[in-house]
Design an enzyme around this catalytic site. Structure first.
Site, mmCIF file in Angstrom:
data_model
loop_
_atom_site.group_PDB
_atom_site.id
_atom_site.type_symbol
_atom_site.label_atom_id
_atom_site.label_comp_id
_atom_site.label_asym_id
_atom_site.label_seq_id
_atom_site.Cartn_x
_atom_site.Cartn_y
_atom_site.Cartn_z
ATOM 1 N N HIS A 148 76.229 55.868 13.875
ATOM 2 C CA HIS A 148 75.605 56.484 12.691
ATOM 3 C C HIS A 148 75.367 57.979 12.862
ATOM 4 C CE1 HIS A 148 75.189 52.586 10.929
ATOM 5 N NE2 HIS A 148 74.380 52.152 11.872
ATOM 6 N N ASP A 170 81.091 46.741 14.384
ATOM 7 C CA ASP A 170 79.651 46.552 14.179
ATOM 8 C C ASP A 170 79.413 46.105 12.731
ATOM 9 O OD1 ASP A 170 76.824 47.606 15.473
ATOM 10 O OD2 ASP A 170 76.845 47.837 13.291
ATOM 11 N N ASP A 197 76.243 42.518 15.918
ATOM 12 C CA ASP A 197 75.263 42.155 14.892
ATOM 13 C C ASP A 197 75.910 41.433 13.703
ATOM 14 O OD1 ASP A 197 76.475 44.602 14.398
ATOM 15 O OD2 ASP A 197 74.601 45.697 14.049
ATOM 16 N N TYR A 204 71.246 42.525 17.633
ATOM 17 C CA TYR A 204 69.778 42.444 17.754
ATOM 18 C C TYR A 204 69.264 41.041 18.003
ATOM 19 C CZ TYR A 204 71.010 46.925 16.199
ATOM 20 O OH TYR A 204 71.647 48.135 16.153
HETATM 21 C C1 FKS Z 1 65.731 46.652 9.394
HETATM 22 C C2 FKS Z 1 66.579 47.724 8.691
HETATM 23 C C3 FKS Z 1 67.514 48.321 9.660
HETATM 24 C C4 FKS Z 1 68.761 50.289 10.255
HETATM 25 C C5 FKS Z 1 69.972 49.601 10.769
HETATM 26 C C6 FKS Z 1 70.587 50.375 11.909
HETATM 27 C C7 FKS Z 1 71.776 49.643 12.522
HETATM 28 C C8 FKS Z 1 72.266 50.315 13.782
HETATM 29 C C9 FKS Z 1 73.612 49.802 14.301
HETATM 30 C C10 FKS Z 1 73.969 50.534 15.600
HETATM 31 F F1 FKS Z 1 75.143 50.111 16.056
HETATM 32 F F2 FKS Z 1 74.054 51.834 15.426
HETATM 33 F F3 FKS Z 1 73.096 50.276 16.536
HETATM 34 N N1 FKS Z 1 68.095 49.558 9.221
HETATM 35 N N2 FKS Z 1 64.460 46.508 8.767
HETATM 36 O O1 FKS Z 1 73.566 48.425 14.574
HETATM 37 O O2 FKS Z 1 74.629 50.014 13.370
HETATM 38 ZN ZN ZN Z 2 74.934 47.607 13.449
#
Ligand code: FKS
Ligand code: ZN
Length: 345
Positions: free
Chosen positions: A160, A196, A285, A324
């Site tokens: 990101h 991802d 994820d 996650y």
């Molecule tokens: C949860 C909302 C989450 C942010 C999501 C970020 C994802 C990060 C990712 C990375 F690979 F960069 F780690 N919003 N309440 O998984 O794309």
């Molecule tokens: Zn992600």
């Protein structure tokens, strides 16, 4: 397959993420890398090595100097301003405020240099982000030296992060930095396949005008999923980069059958591009039990994912991104890598 890993990822250990109107324990936690590392060891994927130090210029080839200076000083500026908690942006330049200036105050700088508000900057964050970039650079060096594959166990993740903005748990774009190094070392063309769950807006933006890097992503439809404002199928690149960007957004509930069809489509396009190296932005994820995502992949599907990627017969650099469901993150990640390794020629 060799893994590059640095314990310095532990320096990224924020206590707060803004989610659901509350400050929660961040999803992107040090435990993630611990679980992956222990699965690599128990599954005997191969040697685990430490990263080398790399010149700052390799990171400056992707990120703006002003942004890197901001990352270097953000925590100090934040604490010197008298703040008690972690640094979370809360003001952005909106459509109605078209200023060309970069604010002096840390609150304004946080807004200027961020693209989302969930990610806190905490003490040690910048050092961890640099160690993560060095992990990616060292894994890229293994490919340059002739290894057929390598795994960069990067944390924090990177896809990101744009040339001048952090957010979505990312600070430095590890995949972009690694790709640029391999071009510098003589590769002519690089394909980045981002598996991802989330669209890699930073990576797309960095290479959007270029024809030496083909960016391709399979992800949750941005109408329904982070990062919401990029990752649509009509984004095909611009200028020299036209037809060097491919987005394959999928709907809520996508099964591995659906997902794998998108993968095959992506791989056909990548083959037509004839890259020297394939970089995989590897997030797990897409897993059915991921707490923040909405695809339905099962643990065994990750093995097949690795096998299908191996059928490309390209030198392949895996860069860790998200995932996650921490209890299963090790198994799911190593399944991809073992699926690849057992199939690779
Ligand atoms: C949860 C909302 C989450 C942010 C999501 C970020 C994802 C990060 C990712 C990375 F690979 F960069 F780690 N919003 N309440 O998984 O794309
Ligand atoms: Zn992600």
């Amino acid at each position: 397959m060799k893994t590059v890993y640095s314990p310095k990822h532990n320096l990224r250990n924020p206590k707060t993420e803004l989610a659901g109107g509350q400050l929660v324990t961040p999803f992107e936690s040090p435990k993630r890398a611990d679980y992956i590392l222990s699965a690599i060891k128990s599954e005997q994927l191969g040697p685990v090595i430490a990263p080398a130090q790399w010149p700052r210029s390799l990171v400056e080839s992707i990120h703006d100097i002003g942004y890197l200076r901001f990352l270097d000083t953000a925590w100090q500026q934040w604490t010197e301003a008298g703040n008690e908690g972690e640094a979370i942006p809360n003001i952005w330049q909106s459509r109605s405020m078209p200023s060309q200036r970069i604010p002096n105050h840390i609150d304004g700088q946080l807004g200027y240099y961020s693209l989302a508000g969930e990610t806190s900057i905490s003490k040690g964050t910048t050092e961890a982000a640099w160690a993560s970039a060095f992990v990616a650079l060292s894994a890229a060096e293994l490919i340059h030296r002739g290894e057929n594959s390598a795994f960069a166990l990067c944390r924090p993740p990177g896809h990101h992060a744009s040339k001048n903005q952090f957010g979505g748990y990312c600070f430095l774009n590890n995949a972009a930095i690694a790709a640029q190094k391999m071009l510098h070392d003589g590769a002519q063309k690089i394909a980045i396949l981002d598996v991802d769950f989330h669209h890699g807006n930073g990576t797309q933006d960095i290479f959007y005008q270029r024809n030496d890097v083909f960016y391709c992503s399979i992800h949750g439809d941005p109408m329904e999923a982070f990062p919401y404002f990029l990752g649509f199928s009509d984004e095909i690149g611009t200028g020299l980069g036209v037809d060097h960007n491919l987005n394959l957004p999928l709907q809520r509930g996508a099964t591995f059958h659906i997902w794998h069809q998108a993968l095959n489509h992506a791989l056909r396009k990548i083959l037509q591009f004839t890259p020297d190296v394939l970089v995989i932005s590897l997030g797990v994820d897409t897993f059915e039990n991921d707490p923040i995502s909405f695809f339905k992949l099962k643990s065994k599907d990750f093995t097949q994912m690795g096998k299908t990627i191996a059928s490309m017969n390209l030198p392949t650099l895996f860069i860790m991104e998200g995932g996650y469901a921490v209890e299963e993150i090790g198994t799911n990640t190593v399944n991809v890598l073992k699926g690849f390794k057992n199939e690779a020629a």
